[in-house]
Enzyme design. Structure first.
Site, PDB file in Angstrom:
ATOM      1  N   LYS A  78       0.850  -1.196   0.000  1.00 27.04           N
ATOM      2  CA  LYS A  78       0.000   0.000   0.000  1.00 27.04           C
ATOM      3  C   LYS A  78       0.881   1.240   0.000  1.00 27.04           C
ATOM      4  O   LYS A  78       1.867   1.313   0.751  1.00 27.04           O
ATOM      5  CB  LYS A  78      -0.903  -0.023   1.233  1.00 27.04           C
ATOM      6  CG  LYS A  78      -1.912   1.114   1.313  1.00 27.04           C
ATOM      7  CD  LYS A  78      -2.807   0.942   2.546  1.00 27.04           C
ATOM      8  CE  LYS A  78      -3.868   2.014   2.633  1.00 27.04           C
ATOM      9  NZ  LYS A  78      -4.784   1.807   3.797  1.00 27.04           N
ATOM     10  N   SER A 159      -9.794   1.841   2.858  1.00 28.22           N
ATOM     11  CA  SER A 159      -8.956   2.613   1.968  1.00 28.22           C
ATOM     12  C   SER A 159      -7.965   1.770   1.156  1.00 28.22           C
ATOM     13  O   SER A 159      -7.401   2.235   0.179  1.00 28.22           O
ATOM     14  CB  SER A 159      -8.158   3.640   2.784  1.00 28.22           C
ATOM     15  OG  SER A 159      -7.295   2.994   3.704  1.00 28.22           O
ATOM     16  N   SER A 183     -10.225  -0.646   7.035  1.00 24.79           N
ATOM     17  CA  SER A 183      -9.635  -0.462   5.705  1.00 24.79           C
ATOM     18  C   SER A 183      -8.899  -1.668   5.149  1.00 24.79           C
ATOM     19  O   SER A 183      -8.401  -1.622   4.018  1.00 24.79           O
ATOM     20  CB  SER A 183      -8.689   0.747   5.708  1.00 24.79           C
ATOM     21  OG  SER A 183      -9.420   1.936   5.868  1.00 24.79           O
TER      22      SER A 183
END
Length: 491
Positions: A78, A159, A183
C-alpha cells in the site's frame, strides 16, 4: 505461466523450495499479470526492474538452501508505507515526488524475509475513505462484476482498495494494507479475499504515513487464511522505533491452523443486527453460525451495548488525530509547494491544492472538535465512549472466545454511487470500526455471494494478541464456505 498465478502463497513457497519453478519465473508471471490488469488501476507505482532484481537474489538464496519465510514471493505494498528510494504518495497530490530515504519497519521485514516488491498500491487519499475513490491517481476498480451488468464499475472498498483488488485479480500474490476503521477487512470482503487487522501494537507503525495514530494498524491481504498467517508471522514483532509497538512474542501463526474448533465458544453480538440490514447479509451470518456449530463450536449470544456509538465516536477521534498528523504537510520540507505572497498564503495554497475534498473535510472536522470550547464536548466524550466499547469486548470474553459478525453492510457498489453523501459512505465501516476503537484483532473471510453474484465476507474478532484463535476459527470458516470463485477481471 498462467498456472503460477493460481498458486496460493503457501503453494508458491513450497514450489519455490522444491525448485519446481524459479523466483524470476514467478515474478515475471506477476509482472505480466500487472500489465493485463492495468485497467483496474490497482498500482500507483510499478517497480518491475526492482522486482526482477530481488527475484534474482531470491533464486541465489534458494540455490544455497537458505530461503527466508517469503523467499521469492511477489508482494504489493500500500502506498502509505515509506519505501526507500521509491515514490511514496499516500495517493495525495501533496506528496508529489516524495521518495523516502528510509524503509518502513513492516516493508523492511518483508524484504528481509525474501519478499519481492512488485510496486505500490492505490488507496484512498491518506487512507481516508471506504471506496478507493478519493485517490489523486483515480479510483481503483474491483475485478468482480455484477451478473448481467459487466459495464458497471464497482469499488474494491477502501482505503486499501488497490491492495485488495490486486490480490483478487491475481496481479499480486499477497499485499499489505493498513486498517484504521476497517480499511483491510472491508475491501477484503468486497473483493473475495482474506484480510486481517492484527491487534493494535502487534505490527510496527514506524514508516507508515499516519492517519489516526491510535487506530492505524498494518495487516496483509491474501487468498487464504493460511497465507494470511504466513504474512502476519513476518510482519509482526516489537519495534523499538515505535513507542506503541508491543513487547509480545510472535507465535507460529501457521501452526495454529489445526482445523479443530471443538468446544470453542463463538459469540454472536445482538447489536450487530442493524436496521435495514440486507436479508443476504443476515442469511450469510446465520449460515456462518451454522457452519461453526457443525464444526463443534458452542454458539453464545453476547451483548456489546455501546456498539451503536462506535461509528460517531470513531468519526470524532480519527479526524482529530488526522488534523494533528497532517499539519506537517505545509509545502516547506517536501512534496508539493504552491507559491504565495506570504508564508501563510503559501501554506494555504499548498494545502488547498494538495489535499483532496475528503481529506480537507476530515481535517476541518478534527480541528473543530479539538478547538477551545469543543474539546470536552466532542473529543473527550468520544474517548470516554471508546473506553466503554473496549470494556464491552472485555466483558464478552468472559462468555466467548471469538465473535462472529458480518464484515460489511453490503456488497461492492458502483464507483459513482454514494459520493454525494459522506454519511452513507461512512456507514460502510459500521461492523469494522468497533475493533479498531478497542484495539482487538479481526479478520474478514469470503463466505458467499449476494443476488448479483458479488462476494460477501464474514468477520471474526478475538481477544487482544490472540490472533492464533482468530486465525484458527477463520480457517475452519473458510473450509466450510469453500469459496473458490474468481472475478471476471483477472489475469
Amino acid at each position: 505461466m498462467t498456472d503460477l498465478l493460481d498458486l496460493t502463497l503457501s503453494e508458491a513457497r513450497d514450489g519455490l523450495r522444491a525448485k519446481d519453478f524459479s523466483a524470476v519465473e514467478l515474478t515475471d508471471a506477476y509482472i505480466g499479470a500487472m500489465d493485463r490488469t492495468r485497467s483496474l488501476n490497482a498500482y500507483i507505482t510499478e517497480t518491475t526492474d526492482k522486482a526482477r532484481a530481488m527475484a534474482s537474489e531470491s533464486d541465489a538464496r534458494l540455490a544455497k538452501g537458505d530461503p527466508g519465510a517469503l523467499e521469492g514471493i511477489p508482494i504489493g505494498v500500500k502506498d502509505l508505507y515509506c519505501t526507500e528510494g521509491v515514490l511514496t504518495t499516500a495517493a495525495s497530490h501533496i506528496l508529489d515526488g516524495f521518495k523516502p530515504t528510509y524503509e518502513s519497519t513492516v516493508s523492511g521485514k518483508l524484504w528481509s524475509a525474501g519478499g519481492v516488491m512488485l510496486g505500490k498500491m492505490n488507496l484512498d487519499e491518506f487512507a481516508m475513505g471506504s471506496s478507493n475513490t478519493t485517490s489523486f491517481y483515480g479510483p481503483a476498480i474491483n475485478p468482480w462484476q455484477e451478473d448481467g451488468n459487466p459495464g458497471k464499475r464497482l469499488v474494491p472498498g477502501g482505503s486499501s482498495g488497490g491492495s485488495a483488488a490486486a490480490v483478487a485479480a491475481r496481479s499480486a500474490l499477497a499485499t499489505v494494507g493498513t486498517d484504521t476503521g476497517g480499511s483491510i477487512r472491508q475491501p477484503a470482503a468486497l473483493t473475495g479475499t482474506v484480510g486481517i487487522k492484527p491487534t493494535y501494537g502487534r505490527c510496527s507503525r514506524w514508516g507508515i504515513i499516519a492517519f489516526a495514530s491510535s487506530l492505524d494498524q498494518a495487516g496483509p491481504f491474501t487468498r487464504t487464511v493460511r497465507d494470511a498467517s504466513i504474512m502476519l508471522g513476518v510482519m509482526a514483532g516489537h519495534d523499538p522505533k515505535d513507542s506503541t509497538s508491543a513487547r509480545v512474542e510472535v507465535p507460529n501463526f501457521e501452526a495454529a491452523l489445526t482445523g479443530n474448533i471443538r468446544g470453542l465458544r463463538v459469540g454472536v453480538p445482538k447489536e450487530y443486527r442493524i436496521d435495514g440490514m440486507p436479508t443476504e447479509i443476515e442469511g450469510l451470518w446465520m449460515q456462518g453460525i451454522a457452519w461453526m456449530k457443525e464444526a463443534g463450536a458452542e454458539i453464545v449470544e453476547v451483548s456489546l451495548p455501546h456498539t451503536r456509538y462506535a461509528l460517531p465516536a470513531y468519526y470524532i477521534v480519527a479526524p482529530a488525530e488526522a488534523s494533528s498528523n497532517l499539519a506537517r504537510y505545509d509545502g516547506v520540507r517536501y512534496g508539493l509547494r504552491v507559491p504565495g505572497d506570504s508564508l501563510d498564503e503559501m501554506y494555504a495554497n499548498t494545502r488547498g491544492e494538495g489535499f483532496g475534498e475528503e481529506v480537507q473535510r476530515r481535517v476541518l472536522i478534527g480541528t473543530y472538535v479539538l478547538s477551545a470550547g469543543y474539546y470536552d464536548a466532542y473529543y473527550l466524550k468520544a474517548q470516554k465512549v471508546r473506553t466503554r466499547i473496549a470494556e464491552d469486548f472485555r466483558k464478552a470474553w468472559d462468555s466467548c472466545d471469538v465473535l462472529l459478525t458480518p464484515a460489511t453492510p453490503s456488497a461492492a457498489f458502483g464507483v459513482d454511487e454514494r459520493q454525494e453523501d459522506p454519511i452513507q459512505m461512512y456507514l460502510n465501516d459500521v461492523f469494522t470500526v468497533p475493533a479498531n476503537l478497542a484495539g482487538i484483532p479481526g479478520i474478514s473471510v469470503p463466505a458467499g455471494f449476494d443476488a448479483n453474484g458479488l462476494p460477501l465476507g464474514l468477520q471474526i474478532l478475538g481477544r487482544a494478541f490472540d490472533e492464533e484463535t482468530v486465525l484458527r476459527a477463520a480457517d475452519v470458516l473458510e473450509r466450510a464456505a469453500s469459496f473458490d470463485a474468481a472475478p471476471a477481471l483477472r489475469a
